[in-house]
Design a protein around this motif. Structure first.
Motif, PDB file in Angstrom:
ATOM      1  N   LYS A  29       0.820  -1.215   0.000  1.00  0.00           N
ATOM      2  CA  LYS A  29       0.000   0.000   0.000  1.00  0.00           C
ATOM      3  C   LYS A  29       0.855   1.269   0.000  1.00  0.00           C
ATOM      4  CE  LYS A  29      -3.503  -0.047   2.789  1.00  0.00           C
ATOM      5  NZ  LYS A  29      -4.447  -0.291   3.878  1.00  0.00           N
ATOM      6  N   ALA A  30       1.955   1.257  -0.740  1.00  0.00           N
ATOM      7  CA  ALA A  30       2.831   2.423  -0.851  1.00  0.00           C
ATOM      8  C   ALA A  30       2.277   3.381  -1.905  1.00  0.00           C
ATOM      9  CB  ALA A  30       4.236   1.975  -1.237  1.00  0.00           C
ATOM     10  N   ALA A  31       2.869   4.549  -1.992  1.00  0.00           N
ATOM     11  CA  ALA A  31       2.416   5.548  -2.957  1.00  0.00           C
ATOM     12  C   ALA A  31       2.782   5.163  -4.389  1.00  0.00           C
ATOM     13  CB  ALA A  31       3.014   6.909  -2.620  1.00  0.00           C
ATOM     14  N   SER A  32       3.911   4.454  -4.558  1.00  0.00           N
ATOM     15  CA  SER A  32       4.334   4.027  -5.888  1.00  0.00           C
ATOM     16  C   SER A  32       5.140   2.742  -5.771  1.00  0.00           C
ATOM     17  CB  SER A  32       5.171   5.111  -6.566  1.00  0.00           C
ATOM     18  OG  SER A  32       6.360   5.328  -5.838  1.00  0.00           O
ATOM     19  N   ASP A  33       5.216   2.010  -6.895  1.00  0.00           N
ATOM     20  CA  ASP A  33       6.020   0.793  -6.943  1.00  0.00           C
ATOM     21  C   ASP A  33       7.476   1.192  -7.140  1.00  0.00           C
ATOM     22  OD1 ASP A  33       3.760  -0.755  -6.741  1.00  0.00           O
ATOM     23  OD2 ASP A  33       3.615  -1.168  -8.882  1.00  0.00           O
ATOM     24  N   ARG A  34       8.365   0.684  -6.266  1.00  0.00           N
ATOM     25  CA  ARG A  34       9.783   0.995  -6.406  1.00  0.00           C
ATOM     26  C   ARG A  34      10.624   0.001  -5.620  1.00  0.00           C
ATOM     27  NH1 ARG A  34       7.739   4.626  -2.724  1.00  0.00           N
ATOM     28  NH2 ARG A  34       8.927   4.899  -0.814  1.00  0.00           N
ATOM     29  N   ILE A  35      11.907  -0.036  -5.970  1.00  0.00           N
ATOM     30  CA  ILE A  35      12.874  -0.885  -5.278  1.00  0.00           C
ATOM     31  C   ILE A  35      14.037  -0.013  -4.848  1.00  0.00           C
ATOM     32  CG2 ILE A  35      14.536  -2.753  -5.507  1.00  0.00           C
ATOM     33  CD1 ILE A  35      12.780  -4.102  -7.455  1.00  0.00           C
ATOM     34  N   THR A  36      14.475  -0.214  -3.614  1.00  0.00           N
ATOM     35  CA  THR A  36      15.703   0.416  -3.147  1.00  0.00           C
ATOM     36  C   THR A  36      16.598  -0.675  -2.588  1.00  0.00           C
ATOM     37  OG1 THR A  36      14.749   0.874  -0.979  1.00  0.00           O
ATOM     38  CG2 THR A  36      14.642   2.643  -2.612  1.00  0.00           C
ATOM     39  N   ARG A  37      17.890  -0.408  -2.630  1.00  0.00           N
ATOM     40  CA  ARG A  37      18.840  -1.393  -2.128  1.00  0.00           C
ATOM     41  C   ARG A  37      19.813  -0.686  -1.205  1.00  0.00           C
ATOM     42  NH1 ARG A  37      22.155  -5.556  -5.994  1.00  0.00           N
ATOM     43  NH2 ARG A  37      22.618  -7.053  -4.368  1.00  0.00           N
ATOM     44  N   ASP A  38      19.765  -1.044   0.065  1.00  0.00           N
ATOM     45  CA  ASP A  38      20.648  -0.470   1.071  1.00  0.00           C
ATOM     46  C   ASP A  38      21.598  -1.564   1.545  1.00  0.00           C
ATOM     47  OD1 ASP A  38      19.222   1.942   0.968  1.00  0.00           O
ATOM     48  OD2 ASP A  38      17.772   1.210   2.432  1.00  0.00           O
ATOM     49  N   GLY A  39      22.796  -1.572   0.979  1.00  0.00           N
ATOM     50  CA  GLY A  39      23.739  -2.628   1.324  1.00  0.00           C
ATOM     51  C   GLY A  39      23.231  -3.962   0.809  1.00  0.00           C
ATOM     52  N   GLY A  40      22.994  -4.901   1.709  1.00  0.00           N
ATOM     53  CA  GLY A  40      22.500  -6.210   1.327  1.00  0.00           C
ATOM     54  C   GLY A  40      20.999  -6.358   1.441  1.00  0.00           C
ATOM     55  N   VAL A  41      20.313  -5.270   1.812  1.00  0.00           N
ATOM     56  CA  VAL A  41      18.861  -5.341   2.014  1.00  0.00           C
ATOM     57  C   VAL A  41      18.142  -4.779   0.792  1.00  0.00           C
ATOM     58  CG1 VAL A  41      16.945  -4.571   3.448  1.00  0.00           C
ATOM     59  CG2 VAL A  41      19.153  -5.072   4.492  1.00  0.00           C
ATOM     60  N   VAL A  42      17.247  -5.587   0.219  1.00  0.00           N
ATOM     61  CA  VAL A  42      16.425  -5.148  -0.902  1.00  0.00           C
ATOM     62  C   VAL A  42      15.061  -4.782  -0.334  1.00  0.00           C
ATOM     63  CG1 VAL A  42      15.378  -5.819  -3.085  1.00  0.00           C
ATOM     64  CG2 VAL A  42      17.650  -6.657  -2.498  1.00  0.00           C
ATOM     65  N   ARG A  43      14.656  -3.521  -0.538  1.00  0.00           N
ATOM     66  CA  ARG A  43      13.349  -3.052  -0.072  1.00  0.00           C
ATOM     67  C   ARG A  43      12.462  -2.821  -1.287  1.00  0.00           C
ATOM     68  NH1 ARG A  43      13.440  -1.432   5.267  1.00  0.00           N
ATOM     69  NH2 ARG A  43      15.533  -1.178   6.117  1.00  0.00           N
ATOM     70  N   ILE A  44      11.275  -3.399  -1.240  1.00  0.00           N
ATOM     71  CA  ILE A  44      10.339  -3.265  -2.350  1.00  0.00           C
ATOM     72  C   ILE A  44       9.055  -2.648  -1.816  1.00  0.00           C
ATOM     73  CG2 ILE A  44       9.044  -4.467  -4.134  1.00  0.00           C
ATOM     74  CD1 ILE A  44      11.187  -6.596  -4.157  1.00  0.00           C
ATOM     75  N   HIS A  45       8.628  -1.563  -2.445  1.00  0.00           N
ATOM     76  CA  HIS A  45       7.386  -0.882  -2.106  1.00  0.00           C
ATOM     77  C   HIS A  45       6.398  -1.148  -3.240  1.00  0.00           C
ATOM     78  CE1 HIS A  45       9.376   1.646   1.011  1.00  0.00           C
ATOM     79  NE2 HIS A  45      10.419   1.365   0.253  1.00  0.00           N
ATOM     80  N   VAL A  46       5.210  -1.618  -2.893  1.00  0.00           N
ATOM     81  CA  VAL A  46       4.179  -1.887  -3.897  1.00  0.00           C
ATOM     82  C   VAL A  46       2.896  -1.168  -3.520  1.00  0.00           C
ATOM     83  CG1 VAL A  46       5.099  -4.106  -4.669  1.00  0.00           C
ATOM     84  CG2 VAL A  46       3.513  -4.054  -2.773  1.00  0.00           C
ATOM     85  N   THR A  47       2.140  -0.771  -4.534  1.00  0.00           N
ATOM     86  CA  THR A  47       0.883  -0.066  -4.292  1.00  0.00           C
ATOM     87  C   THR A  47      -0.251  -1.025  -3.957  1.00  0.00           C
ATOM     88  OG1 THR A  47       0.402  -0.112  -6.656  1.00  0.00           O
ATOM     89  CG2 THR A  47       1.505   1.850  -5.800  1.00  0.00           C
ATOM     90  N   THR A  48      -0.051  -2.288  -4.190  1.00  0.00           N
ATOM     91  CA  THR A  48      -1.077  -3.304  -3.990  1.00  0.00           C
ATOM     92  C   THR A  48      -1.306  -3.588  -2.510  1.00  0.00           C
ATOM     93  OG1 THR A  48      -0.227  -4.310  -6.002  1.00  0.00           O
ATOM     94  CG2 THR A  48      -1.800  -5.595  -4.732  1.00  0.00           C
ATOM     95  N   ALA A  49      -2.563  -3.805  -2.157  1.00  0.00           N
ATOM     96  CA  ALA A  49      -2.915  -4.166  -0.781  1.00  0.00           C
ATOM     97  C   ALA A  49      -2.588  -5.642  -0.546  1.00  0.00           C
ATOM     98  CB  ALA A  49      -4.390  -3.918  -0.526  1.00  0.00           C
ATOM     99  N   PRO A  50      -2.224  -5.995   0.687  1.00  0.00           N
ATOM    100  CA  PRO A  50      -1.861  -7.394   0.970  1.00  0.00           C
ATOM    101  C   PRO A  50      -3.082  -8.279   1.190  1.00  0.00           C
ATOM    102  CG  PRO A  50      -1.556  -6.073   2.920  1.00  0.00           C
ATOM    103  CD  PRO A  50      -1.966  -5.132   1.822  1.00  0.00           C
ATOM    104  N   GLU A  51      -3.811  -8.534   0.135  1.00  0.00           N
ATOM    105  CA  GLU A  51      -4.975  -9.409   0.245  1.00  0.00           C
ATOM    106  C   GLU A  51      -4.999 -10.371  -0.931  1.00  0.00           C
ATOM    107  OE1 GLU A  51      -8.151  -6.339  -1.772  1.00  0.00           O
ATOM    108  OE2 GLU A  51      -7.995  -6.381   0.389  1.00  0.00           O
TER     109      GLU A  51
END
Length: 91
Positions: A29-51
């Protein structure tokens, strides 16, 4: 309605080793779909609800696009209902 094209994805092709486990942190439920990578951690933001597993599919689609592989080559190993997930790459 067509899905919007993903832009400005980081290059995650270094994660394409056969049998590689890719740990990701997901924000639904983020504002936009995106990926960030901080060191070894991959963070993914999706606009879709978790259902109904929709957010997991959106994460898989975005991760596959960033890795440059087919979505069918990624499977969710752990974290079906959690924000911390582990995907396995199997070409």
């Amino acid at each position: 309605m067509a899905k919007p094209k993903l832009r400005n994805l980081p290059d995650l092709s270094d994660l394409t080793d056969a049998g590689a486990e890719i740990a990701v942190k997901v924000t639904p439920k983020a504002a936009s779909d995106r990926i960030t990578r901080d060191g070894g951690v991959v963070r993914i933001h999706v606009t879709t609800a978790p259902e109904d597993d929709k957010a997991n599919e959106a994460v898989r689609r975005i991760l596959a696009a960033a890795m440059g592989v087919a979505t069918s080559s990624l499977s969710l190993k752990r974290g079906h209902t959690a924000r911390d997930k582990v995907f396995v790459y199997d070409p």
